[in-house]
Design an enzyme around this catalytic site. Structure first.
Site, PDB file in Angstrom:
ATOM      1  N   HIS A  19      15.149  32.731  41.778  1.00 51.82           N
ATOM      2  CA  HIS A  19      14.870  31.301  41.987  1.00 51.82           C
ATOM      3  C   HIS A  19      15.688  30.457  40.999  1.00 51.82           C
ATOM      4  O   HIS A  19      16.277  29.445  41.375  1.00 51.82           O
ATOM      5  CB  HIS A  19      13.390  30.980  41.735  1.00 51.82           C
ATOM      6  CG  HIS A  19      12.429  31.582  42.722  1.00 51.82           C
ATOM      7  ND1 HIS A  19      11.304  32.268  42.322  1.00 51.82           N
ATOM      8  CD2 HIS A  19      12.410  31.580  44.071  1.00 51.82           C
ATOM      9  CE1 HIS A  19      10.628  32.663  43.392  1.00 51.82           C
ATOM     10  NE2 HIS A  19      11.283  32.272  44.471  1.00 51.82           N
ATOM     11  N   LYS A  43      -2.476  33.251  51.240  1.00 56.08           N
ATOM     12  CA  LYS A  43      -3.156  34.294  50.464  1.00 56.08           C
ATOM     13  C   LYS A  43      -3.435  33.756  49.062  1.00 56.08           C
ATOM     14  O   LYS A  43      -2.687  32.909  48.572  1.00 56.08           O
ATOM     15  CB  LYS A  43      -2.260  35.536  50.352  1.00 56.08           C
ATOM     16  CG  LYS A  43      -2.277  36.374  51.616  1.00 56.08           C
ATOM     17  CD  LYS A  43      -1.468  37.640  51.442  1.00 56.08           C
ATOM     18  CE  LYS A  43       0.010  37.339  51.397  1.00 56.08           C
ATOM     19  NZ  LYS A  43       0.857  38.486  51.116  1.00 56.08           N
ATOM     20  N   ARG A  92      18.739  35.915  50.603  1.00 56.10           N
ATOM     21  CA  ARG A  92      19.188  37.062  49.807  1.00 56.10           C
ATOM     22  C   ARG A  92      19.866  38.099  50.665  1.00 56.10           C
ATOM     23  O   ARG A  92      20.834  38.732  50.251  1.00 56.10           O
ATOM     24  CB  ARG A  92      17.967  37.722  49.115  1.00 56.10           C
ATOM     25  CG  ARG A  92      17.337  36.880  48.057  1.00 56.10           C
ATOM     26  CD  ARG A  92      15.962  37.373  47.726  1.00 56.10           C
ATOM     27  NE  ARG A  92      15.093  37.267  48.903  1.00 56.10           N
ATOM     28  CZ  ARG A  92      13.777  37.414  48.894  1.00 56.10           C
ATOM     29  NH1 ARG A  92      13.166  37.724  47.768  1.00 56.10           N
ATOM     30  NH2 ARG A  92      13.069  37.279  49.988  1.00 56.10           N
ATOM     31  N   SER A 130       9.184  37.508  44.299  1.00 58.66           N
ATOM     32  CA  SER A 130       7.946  37.310  43.527  1.00 58.66           C
ATOM     33  C   SER A 130       6.943  38.406  43.858  1.00 58.66           C
ATOM     34  O   SER A 130       6.254  38.927  42.985  1.00 58.66           O
ATOM     35  CB  SER A 130       7.328  35.946  43.849  1.00 58.66           C
ATOM     36  OG  SER A 130       8.189  34.913  43.469  1.00 58.66           O
TER      37      SER A 130
END
Ligand code: PNS
Length: 160
Positions: A19, A43, A92, A130
């Site tokens: 990031h 979530k 990515r 993450s």
């Protein structure tokens, strides 16, 4: 003079070096870059919205044209409220592309005036997410080099 404001939205649970690499690239290109932290995730997040925002503020303080903010609801509504022209997202690998394309086209349908711009982080962060960083930390593995040092400490104290 054009003043291009870009919004870089995400969950940032927590911010990774991938990031940060994208923030570095975005801050070079756009006049102003707003890192927008999605407040309510589907979530339960590991870090609260305040914690995610605070970590981002600390690791982005060297850039005078980067700001960290919270948002909720539709991203395009937030983009309009901020008078921004661009949504910045990182890609990515090819596997990111399908989901990112769907979001970009949905956002374009919702607000045709806003352009999604994709940037690639450095190759060394291609596998960093993450979710994986959280998993490795929770299972006691080393996470140095994947997230800023400050986040290493926060993750360690969170999972122990
Ligand atoms: O870091 P993430 O989890 O990949 O970020 C996803 C995010 C926050 C960009 C996306 O979930 C989002 O924009 N949510 C806001 C709700 C919204 O606008 N949904 C429609 C998008 S097509």
């Amino acid at each position: 003079m054009r003043n291009i404001i870009a919004i870089y939205p995400g969950s940032f649970d927590p911010v990774t070096n991938g990031h940060l690499d994208l923030i570095t690239r975005g801050a070079r290109i756009f006049d102003r870059l707003v890192v927008a932290v999605l407040q309510n995730l589907d979530k339960a997040p590991l870090f609260s919205a305040q914690e995610r925002t605070e970590m981002l503020r600390q690791v982005t303080q060297e850039w005078s044209n980067v700001e960290v903010d919270l948002f909720d609801g539709l991203l395009v509504d937030y983009v309009r409220r901020r008078n921004a022209q661009v949504i910045l997202r990182g890609i990515r690998a090819i596997s990111d592309y399908e989901y990112e394309l769907q979001m970009a086209l949905m956002n374009r349908r919702l607000e045709p005036a806003v352009e999604t711009v994709f940037m690639m982080p450095a190759e060394r962060y291609t596998y960093v997410s993450s979710r994986l960083v959280r998993e490795v930390a929770q299972l006691g593995g080393p996470i140095e080099g994947l997230v800023p040092a400050l986040v290493v400490d926060k993750l360690r104290s969170k999972v122990h």
